[in-house]
Motif scaffolding. Structure first.
Motif, PDB file in Angstrom:
ATOM      1  N   VAL A 250       0.842  -1.201   0.000  1.00 17.57           N
ATOM      2  CA  VAL A 250       0.000   0.000   0.000  1.00 17.57           C
ATOM      3  C   VAL A 250       0.874   1.247   0.000  1.00 17.57           C
ATOM      4  CG1 VAL A 250      -0.307  -0.022   2.525  1.00 17.57           C
ATOM      5  CG2 VAL A 250      -1.924   1.215   1.107  1.00 17.57           C
ATOM      6  N   LEU A 251       0.544   2.141  -0.903  1.00 19.47           N
ATOM      7  CA  LEU A 251       1.194   3.449  -0.985  1.00 19.47           C
ATOM      8  C   LEU A 251       0.201   4.489  -0.496  1.00 19.47           C
ATOM      9  CD1 LEU A 251       3.339   5.525  -1.937  1.00 19.47           C
ATOM     10  CD2 LEU A 251       2.228   5.442  -4.184  1.00 19.47           C
ATOM     11  N   PHE A 252       0.565   5.186   0.562  1.00 22.62           N
ATOM     12  CA  PHE A 252      -0.214   6.336   1.024  1.00 22.62           C
ATOM     13  C   PHE A 252       0.423   7.553   0.361  1.00 22.62           C
ATOM     14  CE2 PHE A 252      -0.514   3.160   4.377  1.00 22.62           C
ATOM     15  CZ  PHE A 252      -1.883   3.093   4.565  1.00 22.62           C
ATOM     16  N   ILE A 253      -0.367   8.290  -0.391  1.00 27.52           N
ATOM     17  CA  ILE A 253       0.201   9.413  -1.135  1.00 27.52           C
ATOM     18  C   ILE A 253      -0.707  10.634  -1.007  1.00 27.52           C
ATOM     19  CG2 ILE A 253      -0.786   8.576  -3.303  1.00 27.52           C
ATOM     20  CD1 ILE A 253       1.833   9.724  -4.658  1.00 27.52           C
TER      21      ILE A 253
ATOM     22  N   TYR B  56       6.402  13.288 -10.104  1.00 27.89           N
ATOM     23  CA  TYR B  56       6.505  12.023  -9.373  1.00 27.89           C
ATOM     24  C   TYR B  56       5.529  10.990  -9.946  1.00 27.89           C
ATOM     25  CZ  TYR B  56       6.778   8.670  -5.587  1.00 27.89           C
ATOM     26  OH  TYR B  56       6.961   7.520  -4.861  1.00 27.89           O
ATOM     27  N   LEU B  57       4.291  11.411 -10.149  1.00 27.05           N
ATOM     28  CA  LEU B  57       3.287  10.497 -10.698  1.00 27.05           C
ATOM     29  C   LEU B  57       3.663  10.044 -12.111  1.00 27.05           C
ATOM     30  CD1 LEU B  57       0.019  12.186  -9.403  1.00 27.05           C
ATOM     31  CD2 LEU B  57       0.998  10.013  -8.625  1.00 27.05           C
ATOM     32  N   ASP B  58       4.229  10.946 -12.896  1.00 25.48           N
ATOM     33  CA  ASP B  58       4.651  10.599 -14.257  1.00 25.48           C
ATOM     34  C   ASP B  58       5.706   9.488 -14.253  1.00 25.48           C
ATOM     35  OD1 ASP B  58       2.946  12.389 -15.483  1.00 25.48           O
ATOM     36  OD2 ASP B  58       4.484  13.926 -15.779  1.00 25.48           O
ATOM     37  N   LYS B  59       6.598   9.509 -13.269  1.00 24.87           N
ATOM     38  CA  LYS B  59       7.710   8.559 -13.206  1.00 24.87           C
ATOM     39  C   LYS B  59       7.385   7.308 -12.399  1.00 24.87           C
ATOM     40  CE  LYS B  59      11.013  12.339 -13.490  1.00 24.87           C
ATOM     41  NZ  LYS B  59      11.873  13.208 -12.690  1.00 24.87           N
ATOM     42  N   LEU B  60       6.250   7.281 -11.733  1.00 21.09           N
ATOM     43  CA  LEU B  60       5.889   6.187 -10.844  1.00 21.09           C
ATOM     44  C   LEU B  60       5.737   4.867 -11.606  1.00 21.09           C
ATOM     45  CD1 LEU B  60       5.065   5.722  -7.834  1.00 21.09           C
ATOM     46  CD2 LEU B  60       2.708   5.963  -8.595  1.00 21.09           C
ATOM     47  N   ASP B  61       6.334   3.813 -11.069  1.00 17.97           N
ATOM     48  CA  ASP B  61       6.201   2.474 -11.632  1.00 17.97           C
ATOM     49  C   ASP B  61       5.019   1.790 -10.957  1.00 17.97           C
ATOM     50  OD1 ASP B  61       6.353  -0.124 -12.507  1.00 17.97           O
ATOM     51  OD2 ASP B  61       8.457  -0.410 -11.956  1.00 17.97           O
ATOM     52  N   GLY B  62       3.862   1.853 -11.588  1.00 20.46           N
ATOM     53  CA  GLY B  62       2.645   1.302 -11.013  1.00 20.46           C
ATOM     54  C   GLY B  62       2.660  -0.203 -10.815  1.00 20.46           C
ATOM     55  N   THR B  63       3.555  -0.909 -11.509  1.00 17.47           N
ATOM     56  CA  THR B  63       3.609  -2.365 -11.376  1.00 17.47           C
ATOM     57  C   THR B  63       4.138  -2.793 -10.014  1.00 17.47           C
ATOM     58  OG1 THR B  63       5.848  -2.564 -12.304  1.00 17.47           O
ATOM     59  CG2 THR B  63       3.990  -2.612 -13.858  1.00 17.47           C
ATOM     60  N   LYS B  64       4.758  -1.886  -9.292  1.00 18.78           N
ATOM     61  CA  LYS B  64       5.322  -2.217  -7.985  1.00 18.78           C
ATOM     62  C   LYS B  64       4.342  -1.974  -6.832  1.00 18.78           C
ATOM     63  CE  LYS B  64      10.107  -1.957  -9.142  1.00 18.78           C
ATOM     64  NZ  LYS B  64      10.215  -3.308  -9.624  1.00 18.78           N
ATOM     65  N   ILE B  65       3.163  -1.408  -7.133  1.00 19.94           N
ATOM     66  CA  ILE B  65       2.227  -0.992  -6.087  1.00 19.94           C
ATOM     67  C   ILE B  65       0.920  -1.771  -6.205  1.00 19.94           C
ATOM     68  CG2 ILE B  65       0.981   0.980  -5.123  1.00 19.94           C
ATOM     69  CD1 ILE B  65       3.198   2.700  -6.636  1.00 19.94           C
ATOM     70  N   LYS B  66       0.566  -2.494  -5.136  1.00 22.77           N
ATOM     71  CA  LYS B  66      -0.677  -3.271  -5.151  1.00 22.77           C
ATOM     72  C   LYS B  66      -1.900  -2.369  -5.040  1.00 22.77           C
ATOM     73  CE  LYS B  66       1.214  -7.568  -3.405  1.00 22.77           C
ATOM     74  NZ  LYS B  66       1.247  -8.513  -2.298  1.00 22.77           N
ATOM     75  N   LYS B  67      -1.831  -1.368  -4.147  1.00 19.85           N
ATOM     76  CA  LYS B  67      -2.940  -0.422  -4.004  1.00 19.85           C
ATOM     77  C   LYS B  67      -2.414   0.870  -3.396  1.00 19.85           C
ATOM     78  CE  LYS B  67      -4.403  -2.101   0.532  1.00 19.85           C
ATOM     79  NZ  LYS B  67      -5.491  -2.674   1.327  1.00 19.85           N
ATOM     80  N   ALA B  68      -3.225   1.913  -3.524  1.00 16.92           N
ATOM     81  CA  ALA B  68      -2.861   3.215  -2.967  1.00 16.92           C
ATOM     82  C   ALA B  68      -4.049   3.808  -2.230  1.00 16.92           C
ATOM     83  CB  ALA B  68      -2.409   4.162  -4.081  1.00 16.92           C
ATOM     84  N   ALA B  69      -3.742   4.639  -1.254  1.00 14.92           N
ATOM     85  CA  ALA B  69      -4.746   5.413  -0.532  1.00 14.92           C
ATOM     86  C   ALA B  69      -4.288   6.863  -0.553  1.00 14.92           C
ATOM     87  CB  ALA B  69      -4.896   4.910   0.900  1.00 14.92           C
ATOM     88  N   VAL B  70      -5.177   7.777  -0.902  1.00 15.87           N
ATOM     89  CA  VAL B  70      -4.781   9.173  -1.074  1.00 15.87           C
ATOM     90  C   VAL B  70      -5.300  10.050   0.064  1.00 15.87           C
ATOM     91  CG1 VAL B  70      -4.598   8.943  -3.578  1.00 15.87           C
ATOM     92  CG2 VAL B  70      -6.719   9.783  -2.576  1.00 15.87           C
TER      93      VAL B  70
ATOM     94  N   GLN C 143      -4.352   5.904 -11.129  1.00  8.36           N
ATOM     95  CA  GLN C 143      -5.085   4.970 -11.977  1.00  8.36           C
ATOM     96  C   GLN C 143      -4.501   4.923 -13.382  1.00  8.36           C
ATOM     97  OE1 GLN C 143      -8.938   6.658 -11.188  1.00  8.36           O
ATOM     98  NE2 GLN C 143      -9.399   5.171  -9.584  1.00  8.36           N
ATOM     99  N   GLU C 144      -4.014   6.053 -13.868  1.00  9.92           N
ATOM    100  CA  GLU C 144      -3.369   6.075 -15.190  1.00  9.92           C
ATOM    101  C   GLU C 144      -2.106   5.226 -15.210  1.00  9.92           C
ATOM    102  OE1 GLU C 144      -2.908  10.256 -16.029  1.00  9.92           O
ATOM    103  OE2 GLU C 144      -4.984  10.452 -16.696  1.00  9.92           O
ATOM    104  N   LYS C 145      -1.523   4.973 -14.042  1.00 13.49           N
ATOM    105  CA  LYS C 145      -0.339   4.111 -13.932  1.00 13.49           C
ATOM    106  C   LYS C 145      -0.720   2.665 -13.614  1.00 13.49           C
ATOM    107  CE  LYS C 145       3.032   6.927 -14.721  1.00 13.49           C
ATOM    108  NZ  LYS C 145       4.135   6.618 -15.629  1.00 13.49           N
ATOM    109  N   GLY C 146      -2.027   2.393 -13.612  1.00 14.92           N
ATOM    110  CA  GLY C 146      -2.499   1.033 -13.359  1.00 14.92           C
ATOM    111  C   GLY C 146      -2.573   0.656 -11.895  1.00 14.92           C
ATOM    112  N   VAL C 147      -2.533   1.632 -11.007  1.00 18.33           N
ATOM    113  CA  VAL C 147      -2.577   1.367  -9.568  1.00 18.33           C
ATOM    114  C   VAL C 147      -4.030   1.348  -9.100  1.00 18.33           C
ATOM    115  CG1 VAL C 147      -1.886   2.201  -7.284  1.00 18.33           C
ATOM    116  CG2 VAL C 147      -0.330   2.484  -9.234  1.00 18.33           C
ATOM    117  N   ALA C 148      -4.399   0.315  -8.358  1.00 18.50           N
ATOM    118  CA  ALA C 148      -5.725   0.254  -7.732  1.00 18.50           C
ATOM    119  C   ALA C 148      -5.752   1.282  -6.600  1.00 18.50           C
ATOM    120  CB  ALA C 148      -5.983  -1.136  -7.187  1.00 18.50           C
ATOM    121  N   VAL C 149      -6.780   2.108  -6.575  1.00 15.60           N
ATOM    122  CA  VAL C 149      -6.860   3.173  -5.572  1.00 15.60           C
ATOM    123  C   VAL C 149      -8.080   2.951  -4.689  1.00 15.60           C
ATOM    124  CG1 VAL C 149      -6.973   5.661  -5.190  1.00 15.60           C
ATOM    125  CG2 VAL C 149      -5.774   4.782  -7.202  1.00 15.60           C
ATOM    126  N   GLU C 150      -7.852   3.009  -3.390  1.00 16.89           N
ATOM    127  CA  GLU C 150      -8.951   2.870  -2.427  1.00 16.89           C
ATOM    128  C   GLU C 150      -9.971   3.980  -2.660  1.00 16.89           C
ATOM    129  OE1 GLU C 150      -9.605   0.531  -0.321  1.00 16.89           O
ATOM    130  OE2 GLU C 150      -7.710  -0.573  -0.445  1.00 16.89           O
TER     131      GLU C 150
END
Length: 129
Positions: free
Chosen positions: A44-47, A63-77, A96-103
């Motif tokens: 989980v990434l808290f951002i 930061y979001l542009d460079k983020l590797d979404g494949t390394k993150i199972k989910k995020a909470a903002v 979500q544009e990086k393929g990250v599931a967001v709470e």
């Protein structure tokens, strides 16, 4: 494993990030600092960030542009601001544009967080750990 990343000009969002990091047992890292990149599998990434001139700060956008979404199972903002919660939607969209599931649930504080709100931030983080 959890990670906490944020960008804060006033220090308000940093306070929330540090409360969440305390709950997760990790360090909160500003997205413009060395070591902010997510390089390992993260459960989980808290951002968090705030709205600046009707958008996210350029540091957060980069930061979001460079983020590797494949390394993150989910995020909470999370966000703080004086006027609008719109940063939450912008953060979700960028992830979500990086393929990250967001709470669906988010955390928001209007202006400077007080002690109760910092405790709520810790409780919010614990829900997703």
């Amino acid at each position: 494993m959890a990670a906490v990343r944020y960008y804060s000009r006033s220090g308000n969002t940093k306070m929330i990030a540090e409360a969440m990091a305390k709950a997760a047992g990790v360090e909160a890292v500003s997205v413009d600092q060395p070591g902010a990149a997510i390089t390992e599998e993260t459960d989980v990434l808290f951002i968090g960030g705030a709205l600046y001139a009707y958008g996210l700060d350029q540091n957060m956008k980069d930061y979001l542009d460079k983020l590797d979404g494949t390394k993150i199972k989910k995020a909470a903002v999370f966000s703080t601001s004086w006027i609008s919660k719109h940063a939450l939607a912008l953060l979700k969209k960028g992830l979500q544009e990086k393929g990250v599931a967001v709470e669906e649930e988010t955390f928001y504080v209007r202006s400077k967080p007080n002690a109760d709100q910092l405790a709520q931030a810790e409780a919010f983080a614990k829900k997703f750990l």
